[in-house]
Design an enzyme around this catalytic site. Structure first.
Site, short mmCIF file in Angstrom:
data_model
loop_
_atom_site.label_atom_id
_atom_site.label_comp_id
_atom_site.label_asym_id
_atom_site.label_seq_id
_atom_site.Cartn_x
_atom_site.Cartn_y
_atom_site.Cartn_z
N GLU A 187 13.20 10.63 1.04
CA GLU A 187 13.48 10.45 -0.39
C GLU A 187 12.92 9.10 -0.82
O GLU A 187 13.40 8.05 -0.40
CB GLU A 187 14.99 10.50 -0.66
CG GLU A 187 15.66 11.83 -0.32
CD GLU A 187 15.41 12.92 -1.36
OE1 GLU A 187 14.78 12.64 -2.42
OE2 GLU A 187 15.83 14.08 -1.12
N ASN A 193 12.90 24.25 -1.05
CA ASN A 193 13.59 23.58 0.06
C ASN A 193 14.96 24.17 0.38
O ASN A 193 15.82 23.51 0.97
CB ASN A 193 13.70 22.08 -0.21
CG ASN A 193 13.81 21.28 1.07
OD1 ASN A 193 13.33 21.70 2.12
ND2 ASN A 193 14.48 20.13 1.00
N HIS A 225 9.45 20.18 -4.74
CA HIS A 225 10.27 20.15 -5.96
C HIS A 225 9.42 19.60 -7.11
O HIS A 225 8.93 18.46 -7.05
CB HIS A 225 11.50 19.27 -5.77
CG HIS A 225 12.52 19.90 -4.87
ND1 HIS A 225 13.41 19.18 -4.12
CD2 HIS A 225 12.78 21.21 -4.61
CE1 HIS A 225 14.19 20.01 -3.44
NE2 HIS A 225 13.82 21.24 -3.71
#
Ligand SMILES: *[C@@H]1O[C@H](CO)[C@@H](O)[C@H](O)[C@H]1NC(C)=O
Length: 423
Positions: free
Chosen positions: A386, A256, A183
């Site tokens: 994350e 993703n 991303h």
């Protein structure tokens, strides 16, 4: 030639961003809701991240959303109607982006003056990152091989590092695969990947983790998106491909959501204009195929896969498509907890503690993710990681990079130790 030299000196060092003006007057809101409510927002709004809500609203999720001036009233009304509690957290996104850019520029100049080939307190352009990988391979030919894995949609070379004391020829060793920057806007993921390489190759080449494990590390999966997020649109997330219907208006695919695992089964991901567009077919994106081929290159002996994302302080595991647990869920959970623990111990006091869990239970259903696909093709331990955003979301200031790369390495090292001891 002279022009080239001048450009190397001046162009490479610069980090001039563009496009902030399109976010003039855009506001950021934190909004909480049920998992399904938040998942639905992702299909139509720019959701910057979703995380489990604070204790007072346990069982709910919190999303950070960007609202343009012209759509604000309509959305606030929608939140109210649906009992979704919201608070404004920023008044003018353009201003935040300008501040971020000024901060990076200052660190970039300091890093250049230091004369080091890489610093952990700034961000680099894609060509600088590729140069750094090549330089490492030249300096450590016994440990590092750079693979030119393929071209991005716009023709940038996607490179990855293979780190091995036995040139990937000892098939008795376990393999760990790590990727970053699937991303585009999640900038801090790339320094984390580079720091892992640095630890293994430069800092501790004689360690067990370097000598007894083979590593595949892809620091920039989506270079087109990354460069676009610098030059044109800081919030860009997807690739820059235009090979799908509707690409004129809405180019790019979410890497993703593009893997072949329950691909094509989520209506929200079928819309090219959504943030989570899955693409015209599974593996339609050159970038996704690079990850696939890297993973498949040593699949039989790959024990751990981690996809680096930003932000939210979470280790998420399969199955994201339906919320049921893989047969080795206990192990996935335990190893995730151990990695999370090691990171939490080194984290800043103000950092949120890591959450470890099944992706669909912690957040919501997803399809076509690399985490689920890598688990399905047989890698036992696969995670979406994350990283922390603190109060900065994914615009993590360059001054936080060193903290994040070192604490995250502590967690990855624990995962790698586990791989080694259970092999
Ligand atoms: C959930 O999805 C996984 C992965 O495709 C599958 O193996 C499993 O059987 C599914 N579970 C249920 C309850 O549908």
């Amino acid at each position: 030639m002279t022009r080239l030299v001048i450009c190397v000196l001046l162009c490479v060092a610069s980090f001039v961003q563009g496009g902030h003006e399109k976010y003039e007057g855009h506001q950021l809101y934190r909004v909480s809701g049920l998992n399904e409510q938040i998942r639905k927002l992702e299909a139509t709004l720019d959701v910057l991240a979703a995380t489990p809500a604070a204790r007072s609203e346990s069982g709910k999720l919190e999303a950070l959303v960007r609202l343009a001036p012209e759509e604000k009233e309509q959305w606030l009304h929608y939140f109210e109607k649906n009992n979704m509690v919201y608070t404004k957290i920023a008044d003018n996104l353009a201003e935040i982006l300008r501040k971020e850019e000024a901060g990076i520029k200052a660190t970039k100049e300091a890093a250049k003056r230091s004369g080091k080939s890489i610093s952990w307190d700034t961000y680099y352009r894609h060509d600088e990152i590729n140069d750094y990988l090549d330089e490492l391979a030249e300096e450590h030919p016994d440990l590092v091989t750079v693979i030119n894995a393929g071209l991005s949609f716009e023709g940038r070379q996607i490179k990855y590092a293979r780190i091995s004391s036995t040139r990937f020829e000892n098939l008795m060793k376990p393999v760990i695969v790590i990727d970053a920057m699937a991303h585009a806007r999640e900038w801090v993921t790339t320094p984390v990947a580079l720091y892992i390489i640095h630890q293994l190759v430069v800092v501790a080449p004689e360690s067990q983790l370097t000598q007894l494990v083979d590593w595949i590390i892809i620091p920039v999966v989506n270079p087109d998106g990354y460069e676009y997020s610098i030059d044109e649109d800081r919030l860009w997330r997807k690739t820059r491909s235009t090979a799908h219907e509707g690409a004129d208006e809405c180019p790019g695919v979410d890497v993703n959501r593009n893997f072949d695992h329950h691909w094509g089964t989520a209506p929200d991901s079928a819309n090219p204009c959504s943030l989570i567009y899955e693409g015209p077919s599974a593996f339609s994106e050159a970038e996704t195929r690079v990850v696939r081929s890297a993973v498949e290159s040593s699949l039989q002996r790959t024990s751990l896969y981690i996809s680096l994302h930003s932000y939210g302080n979470m280790f998420l595991y399969a199955w994201g498509n339906n919320g049921s647990l893989p047969s080795n869920a206990l192990n996935l959970h335990m190893v995730g907890i151990n990695m999370a623990h090691a990171i939490d111990e080194k984290a800043l006091d103000k950092a949120d503690r890591y959450i470890v869990g099944n992706a669909a239970n912690v957040l919501y259903y997803t399809t076509g993710t690399s985490r689920d696909w890598t688990r399905a093709v047989g890698i036992p331990l696969t995670y979406t990681l994350e990283l922390p955003g603190y109060e900065y979301l994914f615009q993590v200031p360059a001054t936080y990079v060193e903290q994040i790369v070192t604490e995250t390495w502590a967690g990855i090292a624990v995962g790698a130790q586990y791989v080694l001891s259970s092999w």
